[in-house]
Design a protein around this motif. Sequence first.
Motif, PDB file in Angstrom:
ATOM      1  N   GLY A  55      39.836  34.387  54.857  1.00 47.22           N
ATOM      2  CA  GLY A  55      40.520  34.954  53.692  1.00 47.22           C
ATOM      3  C   GLY A  55      39.578  35.122  52.514  1.00 47.22           C
ATOM      4  N   LEU A  56      38.726  34.112  52.285  1.00 48.81           N
ATOM      5  CA  LEU A  56      37.751  34.226  51.201  1.00 48.81           C
ATOM      6  C   LEU A  56      36.801  35.395  51.433  1.00 48.81           C
ATOM      7  CD1 LEU A  56      36.810  30.461  50.655  1.00 48.81           C
ATOM      8  CD2 LEU A  56      37.991  31.937  49.026  1.00 48.81           C
ATOM      9  N   ALA A  57      36.336  35.518  52.686  1.00 49.81           N
ATOM     10  CA  ALA A  57      35.388  36.587  52.993  1.00 49.81           C
ATOM     11  C   ALA A  57      36.047  37.962  52.908  1.00 49.81           C
ATOM     12  CB  ALA A  57      34.799  36.370  54.388  1.00 49.81           C
ATOM     13  N   LEU A  58      37.258  38.087  53.441  1.00 55.01           N
ATOM     14  CA  LEU A  58      37.955  39.368  53.367  1.00 55.01           C
ATOM     15  C   LEU A  58      38.252  39.736  51.913  1.00 55.01           C
ATOM     16  CD1 LEU A  58      40.458  39.190  56.374  1.00 55.01           C
ATOM     17  CD2 LEU A  58      38.362  40.525  56.187  1.00 55.01           C
ATOM     18  N   GLY A  59      38.589  38.716  51.107  1.00 59.73           N
ATOM     19  CA  GLY A  59      38.806  38.986  49.687  1.00 59.73           C
ATOM     20  C   GLY A  59      37.561  39.546  49.032  1.00 59.73           C
ATOM     21  N   LEU A  60      36.413  39.005  49.443  1.00 58.73           N
ATOM     22  CA  LEU A  60      35.144  39.509  48.899  1.00 58.73           C
ATOM     23  C   LEU A  60      34.885  40.949  49.345  1.00 58.73           C
ATOM     24  CD1 LEU A  60      32.614  38.808  47.273  1.00 58.73           C
ATOM     25  CD2 LEU A  60      31.587  37.954  49.374  1.00 58.73           C
ATOM     26  N   ILE A  61      35.180  41.225  50.627  1.00 58.50           N
ATOM     27  CA  ILE A  61      34.969  42.581  51.145  1.00 58.50           C
ATOM     28  C   ILE A  61      35.892  43.570  50.444  1.00 58.50           C
ATOM     29  CG2 ILE A  61      35.204  44.049  53.189  1.00 58.50           C
ATOM     30  CD1 ILE A  61      34.365  41.608  54.862  1.00 58.50           C
ATOM     31  N   ILE A  62      37.158  43.170  50.280  1.00 60.82           N
ATOM     32  CA  ILE A  62      38.134  44.066  49.654  1.00 60.82           C
ATOM     33  C   ILE A  62      37.813  44.288  48.186  1.00 60.82           C
ATOM     34  CG2 ILE A  62      40.569  44.305  49.009  1.00 60.82           C
ATOM     35  CD1 ILE A  62      41.244  42.704  51.548  1.00 60.82           C
ATOM     36  N   SER A  63      37.339  43.221  47.526  1.00 57.99           N
ATOM     37  CA  SER A  63      37.139  43.313  46.077  1.00 57.99           C
ATOM     38  C   SER A  63      35.789  43.908  45.679  1.00 57.99           C
ATOM     39  CB  SER A  63      37.278  41.927  45.441  1.00 57.99           C
ATOM     40  OG  SER A  63      36.289  41.043  45.954  1.00 57.99           O
ATOM     41  N   SER A  64      34.811  43.914  46.599  1.00 60.03           N
ATOM     42  CA  SER A  64      33.484  44.399  46.226  1.00 60.03           C
ATOM     43  C   SER A  64      33.479  45.849  45.717  1.00 60.03           C
ATOM     44  CB  SER A  64      32.506  44.243  47.396  1.00 60.03           C
ATOM     45  OG  SER A  64      32.942  44.952  48.536  1.00 60.03           O
ATOM     46  N   PRO A  65      34.319  46.768  46.247  1.00 58.58           N
ATOM     47  CA  PRO A  65      34.338  48.114  45.665  1.00 58.58           C
ATOM     48  C   PRO A  65      34.897  48.153  44.241  1.00 58.58           C
ATOM     49  CG  PRO A  65      35.253  48.133  47.899  1.00 58.58           C
ATOM     50  CD  PRO A  65      35.135  46.708  47.479  1.00 58.58           C
ATOM     51  N   PHE A  66      35.541  47.047  43.803  1.00 56.16           N
ATOM     52  CA  PHE A  66      36.162  47.025  42.477  1.00 56.16           C
ATOM     53  C   PHE A  66      35.303  46.298  41.450  1.00 56.16           C
ATOM     54  CE2 PHE A  66      39.712  47.374  45.479  1.00 56.16           C
ATOM     55  CZ  PHE A  66      40.400  48.454  44.963  1.00 56.16           C
ATOM     56  N   ILE A  67      33.992  46.162  41.734  1.00 53.51           N
ATOM     57  CA  ILE A  67      33.109  45.475  40.789  1.00 53.51           C
ATOM     58  C   ILE A  67      33.186  46.119  39.406  1.00 53.51           C
ATOM     59  CG2 ILE A  67      30.671  45.083  40.213  1.00 53.51           C
ATOM     60  CD1 ILE A  67      30.158  44.534  43.139  1.00 53.51           C
ATOM     61  N   GLY A  68      33.291  47.454  39.388  1.00 51.25           N
ATOM     62  CA  GLY A  68      33.347  48.150  38.113  1.00 51.25           C
ATOM     63  C   GLY A  68      34.738  48.244  37.517  1.00 51.25           C
ATOM     64  N   ASN A  69      35.771  47.846  38.285  1.00 48.66           N
ATOM     65  CA  ASN A  69      37.150  47.935  37.804  1.00 48.66           C
ATOM     66  C   ASN A  69      37.951  46.757  38.355  1.00 48.66           C
ATOM     67  OD1 ASN A  69      39.665  48.678  36.871  1.00 48.66           O
ATOM     68  ND2 ASN A  69      39.495  50.811  37.516  1.00 48.66           N
ATOM     69  N   PRO A  70      37.698  45.550  37.883  1.00 46.54           N
ATOM     70  CA  PRO A  70      38.343  44.367  38.457  1.00 46.54           C
ATOM     71  C   PRO A  70      39.856  44.325  38.290  1.00 46.54           C
ATOM     72  CG  PRO A  70      37.167  43.817  36.432  1.00 46.54           C
ATOM     73  CD  PRO A  70      36.788  45.219  36.779  1.00 46.54           C
ATOM     74  N   GLY A  71      40.383  45.012  37.276  1.00 45.40           N
ATOM     75  CA  GLY A  71      41.831  45.011  37.075  1.00 45.40           C
ATOM     76  C   GLY A  71      42.569  45.607  38.258  1.00 45.40           C
ATOM     77  N   LYS A  72      42.094  46.761  38.735  1.00 46.61           N
ATOM     78  CA  LYS A  72      42.720  47.385  39.901  1.00 46.61           C
ATOM     79  C   LYS A  72      42.555  46.515  41.142  1.00 46.61           C
ATOM     80  CE  LYS A  72      42.579  52.284  38.617  1.00 46.61           C
ATOM     81  NZ  LYS A  72      42.075  53.647  38.988  1.00 46.61           N
ATOM     82  N   GLY A  73      41.393  45.885  41.268  1.00 40.67           N
ATOM     83  CA  GLY A  73      41.171  45.008  42.411  1.00 40.67           C
ATOM     84  C   GLY A  73      42.154  43.855  42.437  1.00 40.67           C
ATOM     85  N   ALA A  74      42.415  43.253  41.271  1.00 46.07           N
ATOM     86  CA  ALA A  74      43.360  42.144  41.202  1.00 46.07           C
ATOM     87  C   ALA A  74      44.771  42.583  41.582  1.00 46.07           C
ATOM     88  CB  ALA A  74      43.353  41.544  39.794  1.00 46.07           C
ATOM     89  N   LEU A  75      45.161  43.777  41.168  1.00 49.16           N
ATOM     90  CA  LEU A  75      46.493  44.277  41.521  1.00 49.16           C
ATOM     91  C   LEU A  75      46.629  44.487  43.022  1.00 49.16           C
ATOM     92  CD1 LEU A  75      47.131  46.860  38.643  1.00 49.16           C
ATOM     93  CD2 LEU A  75      48.325  44.693  39.021  1.00 49.16           C
ATOM     94  N   CYS A  76      45.569  45.021  43.647  1.00 44.97           N
ATOM     95  CA  CYS A  76      45.608  45.242  45.096  1.00 44.97           C
ATOM     96  C   CYS A  76      45.707  43.921  45.849  1.00 44.97           C
ATOM     97  CB  CYS A  76      44.366  46.010  45.549  1.00 44.97           C
ATOM     98  SG  CYS A  76      44.282  47.712  44.957  1.00 44.97           S
TER      99      CYS A  76
END
Length: 306
Positions: A55-76
């Motif tokens: 889960g930690l690793a998948l969270g990192l994979i999913i969130s890495s494209p949102f480095i420039g927009n963390p708000g959208k990443g958190a919502l997803c």
Amino acid sequence: MAVAQSVFMLLVATSVVMMAFSAQLVATTAVIPDRVPEAQRGSLNAALGVGQLIGLALGLIISSPFIGNPGKGALCIAVVPTLAGLIFVMVAREQSNKDVPRLPADTAAVLKSLLPPIAALDFYWAVSARFFIVLGTAMLLSYQLYIVTDYLRQDQAGAAMTLRQSAVAYVAGAIIGGALGGPISDRFRRRKPLTYLSSFLIGASILLLLGWSEPWAMIGYKAVNGFGYGIYLAVHGALATEVLPNPKTRGKDLGFLTVANTLGGIFAPMLTAMAVRLGGYPSMFALAAFLCIGSALLIVPIRSVR
């Protein structure tokens, strides 16, 4: 967290998230000693532990494209624990408790139920060991983006790629470690030797970054760390359930193990910031490795589990 416009609101939102996460983790962890025989707890804790690491690793994979927009990443990402919790409640049905005698509803009884275990020294050694290894590991987890950008000198695109690759390496290592560690500890009925080994592997993996400031070192660190942590969560999780002092208060007592996890994650960023400020990233790596390897010493005094 996604819509926080100030540091204060971010702190409040983060506190609520961690409070809910801790409550869920306690409830799901208590299922194992309630339903699984001791002889199989290593294997089942391996599944639970590897699931957390994946889960930690998948969270990192999913969130890495949102480095420039963390708000959208958190919502997803917010959707995932909601669905997971509902699925767990629907699939892992509890037995009816209608015939279980109710505890007294007076204030004294409620306060007594919140007290930590008494005369359970082995349990506290296990909790302390978990705290220090989580503290050491979370020091790097909390700063891994900065490690990649500041220490490894990666740009935004390179950082996202390195984080994704390291996450894949972490998952692979965790699956192998959990698949081996849990069944082996069940087969030989030994928890402590594999706890020592996994603590050393976790700490030694950090030294890769201390020796080499290259992207491959980050990936290698994650692979070895995941392997060691897969073993650790399987074996130490089983060990923790076997040193619980009272089978009737497993959920409450395992809550203190979760507190060790949570406190380690809370103090890690502060300790990391201090270490980096005083001696740069190498001092932080050295301190984290010391905490992880040194946590094994806290397992030595445990006598009720071999």
